[in-house]
Design an enzyme around this catalytic site. Structure first.
Site, mmCIF file in Angstrom:
data_model
loop_
_atom_site.group_PDB
_atom_site.id
_atom_site.type_symbol
_atom_site.label_atom_id
_atom_site.label_comp_id
_atom_site.label_asym_id
_atom_site.label_seq_id
_atom_site.Cartn_x
_atom_site.Cartn_y
_atom_site.Cartn_z
ATOM 1 N N GLU A 1 43.562 12.495 -33.528
ATOM 2 C CA GLU A 1 44.370 11.280 -33.393
ATOM 3 C C GLU A 1 44.185 10.612 -32.021
ATOM 4 O OE1 GLU A 1 48.049 12.096 -36.495
ATOM 5 O OE2 GLU A 1 48.405 12.425 -34.369
ATOM 6 N N GLU B 1 45.749 14.642 -42.989
ATOM 7 C CA GLU B 1 47.122 15.099 -42.784
ATOM 8 C C GLU B 1 48.083 14.312 -43.651
ATOM 9 O OE1 GLU B 1 48.612 15.119 -38.830
ATOM 10 O OE2 GLU B 1 46.816 15.992 -37.941
#
Length: 656
Positions: A153, A305
Site C-alpha cells: 500500500e 485484501e
C-alpha cells in the site's frame, strides 16, 4: 512476461496475509491444517517482517521464514512472498534519520507505525534493495514461491529536504528550464517567480492558498518517486526469478498514485478493497473498484485484501452480516478476479489491528466468520475450472484520470463539494443500477471498442485526450460528458472560454459564461422534470444542438441544462440518482448498449464472465429472477429453468 494465469492454472487463489511471526510456533501447524480445511491455497508472507529478518543492521535471520516456506509447501499452499520494505525497523530511523519522511509542516514522521520511510531517501533505497536482494537470492528456487509482493500500500508523502532536492531534479526533467517552470506554474501571480532552482520547494505550509500547479506537479512527483521504489525492488526479484510474476497492492480508488501508469509496470494488478458493510451502496463501490482494477489489468486481477468481518479504522466498525463476505467475494470473481484474499489469516491479539477481523477470528474455528470463509473456499473450488482466466466484456466505458483528479482537488475552485471521486462514483452507480457492465478507461485510451463512453468529470483534459474524444464521436461512438470537463490543460491553466474549444464545438456550446455551483441540498430543475444537484452552468448554445433540455426557474431559466449534438451529450449538472440512471439508460439504449439481463430487480446485480451468468442479490428478502432457458447453477449443481430464487445475499452462477 509471467502472468496471473501462470500461478492460478485453472484455480482461483484463496487465502490471505499470514503473519505467524506474531504467534508462538506451536500455532503454525494448526494454521496450515485449518487453511487446508478452509480451501486456502495461497498465503502472503513477510509483509511487515523487516525487523524480524534484519533485527540489527546487516544481520539476517531467515530460519523462521525457511520453516514457514517449507511448511506451506508441504501442505500444498503457495506463497506470495513480500518484500518487507513498507515498515522499516526502529533501528533504521534511529541510525539514519534521513530515511524518515517529513509532513508539510516540516515535522518528521517517526517510527512506531508503518510506512515511515522517505521515498526519496538514498539510504532507505539502498537498505531496501539490500534486503530485497538477499530475500530474492535465498528463495528464488523454493517450490512454494508463486508470486512476489513488493512493499505494501504505497502511500507516503514527503516534504523533507532530500525530497525537495529530488523534486527539483524531477522538475528539471519535466520542464527543462526555470523560465518554463515559471510559465507552467503561473508564478507571475502573487510574485512567486523563481530565479534560482534552490528556491523551489515542495508545497509546504504557506500563509494562504498554495500554488495549484505546484501541488499538481508534486502529486505527479510523489507517484513517480514511489513507482521508482517499486520498480527498483521489482527489478531485483525479476533478475533472480524471471518466471515469477510481480505485483503490489494499491488502495481502492485512492488519489495518491497514478494507477494507470503503475499497472503498466506490474505483471499482476492487485487491489485492497474494504467497502463499508453499513453503506447501502457498498456493493456498487466494490463494483467500481473491481471494474477499474480489471481495466488496468486488461484481464484477470487479484483481490489482495478484503475483510472477513469488521475493520478497525472507521469511527464505528460494524462486522459484515451473515452472507455478505461470501456475496462480495463472488462479486469480485464475477468482475474478473482470479484471486480472492483477505487481511489477514489469523486475527491479531496485539497491536493496532487487533480489532481488524481475520479469516480465523478471535472466536476461533467455530466462529461465524471462519465458517463463512470455509464456504467461500468451497464455492471458489467449484466454479474455478469454469471461470478462471475468463474475461468480462463491456460495451460501455467510464473515463477516469488521476491527473484530472489531482487538478480538481484544490481549495481555490468554484466548489469544494464537487469532489472527483464522488462524481465518478455517482455516474458509475447510475450505470450499475441500470445493469450496464462498464470498463474504466483513460481518456487517451483507444475507445473504439465501446459503443458508449461517459465522462463524469475531467477537470483537466490534455490535448491528446480532447482529440481522442472528438475522434471517438466522429467514428460513431456515443459520448456523454459531465460538467466541469476540459476546464484546464495539463499545467492547470484555464482554457480560453472556460472549456476546451473542441468540446464546445462537439456539444454545440458557443460560450460558457459562468459556473453556478449549488449549495449542499440545493437543486435546480429542468423543463423535462430532471432535477440537478451540486452544480449548474450558464451556457450559451451555438444553435447546432439537435436536442436541449432547459433549466426552469432561477437565474438560468431557459438556458440549456443538457445538450445533444449528434452522438455527443453534455450534462451541465449532476442529476439526482434516479434521473441520472434514467438519462444514462436512455443514452445507452440509443447506443445499442443493453442491460446484462432484462427485468432485473433493483437489488440484483448481473454480470457475465466468459459464458457464465453471475446473479448477486444485495438484499435480505427472497427474490425471484427470470432467466429464460435451462441453466446449471455451478454453486449448487441444480438445474434452473426460466427462473431462479435468491435468498438473503444469495448468489447463483449459471452455466448454459
Amino acid at each position: 512476461m509471467p502472468r496471473l494465469d501462470d500461478v492460478t492454472r485453472g484455480r482461483i487463489l484463496h487465502g490471505g496475509d499470514w503473519n505467524p511471526e506474531q504467534w508462538p510456533e506451536e500455532t503454525w501447524q494448526e494454521d496450515v491444517r485449518l487453511m487446508r480445511e478452509a480451501g486456502v491455497n495461497s498465503v502472503t508472507l513477510g509483509v511487515f517482517s523487516w525487523s524480524r529478518i534484519e533485527p540489527r543492521p546487516g544481520e539476517r535471520d531467515f530460519g523462521w521464514l525457511d520453516r514457514l516456506m517449507d511448511l506451506a509447501h508441504d501442505h500444498g499452499i503457495g506463497v506470495v512472498l513480500a518484500t518487507p520494505t513498507a515498515s522499516p525497523p526502529p533501528w533504521m530511523g534511529r541510525l539514519h534519520p534521513d530515511t524518515l519522511p517529513a509532513d508539510a509542516d516540516g515535522h518528521t514522521e517517526l517510527w512506531g507505525g508503518r510506512q515511515h520511510f522517505s521515498h526519496s531517501s538514498a539510504t532507505y533505497r539502498r537498505l531496501a534493495a539490500a534486503i530485497t536482494e538477499d530475500l530474492a537470492a535465498r528463495y528464488a528456487g523454493h517450490p512454494a514461491l508463486t508470486l512476489w509482493h513488493i512493499n505494501n500500500e504505497y502511500c507516503t508523502y514527503d516534504h523533507g529536504d532530500e525530497a525537495a532536492a529530488r523534486f527539483r531534479t524531477w522538475l528539471r526533467h519535466r520542464h527543462g528550464t526555470l523560465d518554463a517552470l515559471n510559465t507552467a506554474w503561473g508564478t507571475a501571480f502573487w510574485s512567486q517567480t523563481y530565479g534560482d532552482w534552490a528556491e523551489v520547494l515542495p508545497p509546504r505550509r504557506t500563509h494562504y492558498l498554495k500554488n495549484p500547479a505546484q501541488l499538481l506537479d508534486f502529486r505527479r512527483f510523489t507517484s513517480d518517486m514511489l513507482l521508482e521504489c517499486f520498480t527498483a525492488e521489482r527489478d531485483i526479484v525479476r533478475r533472480h526469478t524471471p518466471h515469477v510474476p510481480v505485483t503490489t497492492n494499491v488502495m481502492p480508488l485512492w488519489s495518491g498514485l497514478d494507477a494507470w501508469r503503475w499497472a503498466e509496470e506490474q505483471d499482476v494488478v492487485s487491489v485492497d478493497l474494504y467497502p463499508d458493510p453499513d453503506d447501502p451502496f457498498g456493493a456498487q463501490h466494490g463494483a467500481l473498484v473491481q471494474d477499474m482494477t480489471r481495466s488496468q489489468a486488461r484481464g484477470p486481477w487479484m483481490l489482495m485484501e478484503q475483510a472477513a468481518g469488521a475493520v478497525n479504522w472507521r469511527p464505528v466498525n460494524r462486522p459484515k452480516p451473515r452472507g455478505l463476505n461470501r456475496l462480495w467475494s463472488l462479486q469480485a470473481v464475477a468482475r474478473g478476479a482470479d484471486a480472492v484474499c483477505s487481511f489477514q489469516w489469523r486475527q491479531s491479539r496485539q497491536g493496532a489491528e487487533k480489532f481488524h477481523s481475520g479469516m480465523l477470528g478471535h472466536a476461533g474455528p467455530d466462529g461465524r466468520a471462519h465458517q463463512e470463509v470455509r464456504r467461500i473456499g468451497a464455492d471458489l473450488a467449484r466454479i474455478a475450472p469454469h471461470v478462471a482466466g475468463r474475461t468480462v466484456t463491456a460495451e460501455a466505458a467510464v473515463l477516469h484520470d488521476w491527473h484530472a483528479w489531482w487538478a480538481s482537488d484544490q481549495e481555490g475552485g468554484p466548489s469544494r463539494a464537487a469532489g472527483h471521486a464522488e462524481i465518478l462514483t455517482a455516474w458509475h452507480r447510475a450505470l450499475w443500477r441500470a445493469h450496464v457492465t462498464t470498463d474504466v478507461a483513460h481518456p487517451e485510451h483507444d475507445l473504439t471498442g465501446y459503443r458508449m463512453a461517459v465522462v463524469p468529470r475531467l477537470h483537466l483534459l490534455t490535448d491528446r485526450a480532447a482529440d481522442n474524444l472528438v475522434a471517438y464521436v466522429r467514428g460513431g461512438g456515443t459520448l456523454v460528458c459531465g460538467f466541469g470537463t476540459g476546464v484546464v490543460d495539463e499545467d492547470d491553466r484555464v482554457r480560453p472560454g472556460g472549456m476546451d474549444e473542441r468540446l464546445r464545438a462537439l456539444f454545440g456550446i458557443r460560450t460558457l459564461h459562468e459556473w453556478w455551483p449549488l449549495e449542499p441540498g440545493a437543486t435546480v430543475e429542468t423543463a423535462g422534470g430532471l432535477r440537478g444537484t451540486l452544480w449548474s452552468e450558464e451556457l450559451e448554445p451555438d444553435g447546432t444542438a439537435d436536442e436541449t433540455l432547459a433549466y426552469r426557474g432561477g437565474e438560468l431559466d431557459g438556458l440549456p441544462a443538457v445538450l445533444r449534438k449528434g452522438r455527443a451529450w453534455y450534462v451541465s449538472t449532476l442529476p439526482e440518482p434516479d434521473d441520472l440512471r434514467n438519462l444514462l439508460g436512455r443514452v445507452a439504449a440509443g447506443a445499442g448498449v443493453r442491460p446484462v439481463l432484462d427485468g432485473l430487480p433493483d437489488e440484483v446485480e448481473a454480470v457475465r464472465r466468459g459464458g457464465l451468468l453471475f446473479l448477486l442479490h444485495h438484499g435480505r428478502d427472497e427474490v425471484a429472477v427470470d432467466v429464460p432457458g435451462t441453466h446449471r447453477d455451478l454453486l449448487t449443481g441444480a438445474t434452473v429453468t426460466d427462473r431462479v430464487t435468491l435468498g438473503r445475499y444469495g448468489v447463483a452462477v449459471l452455466a448454459p
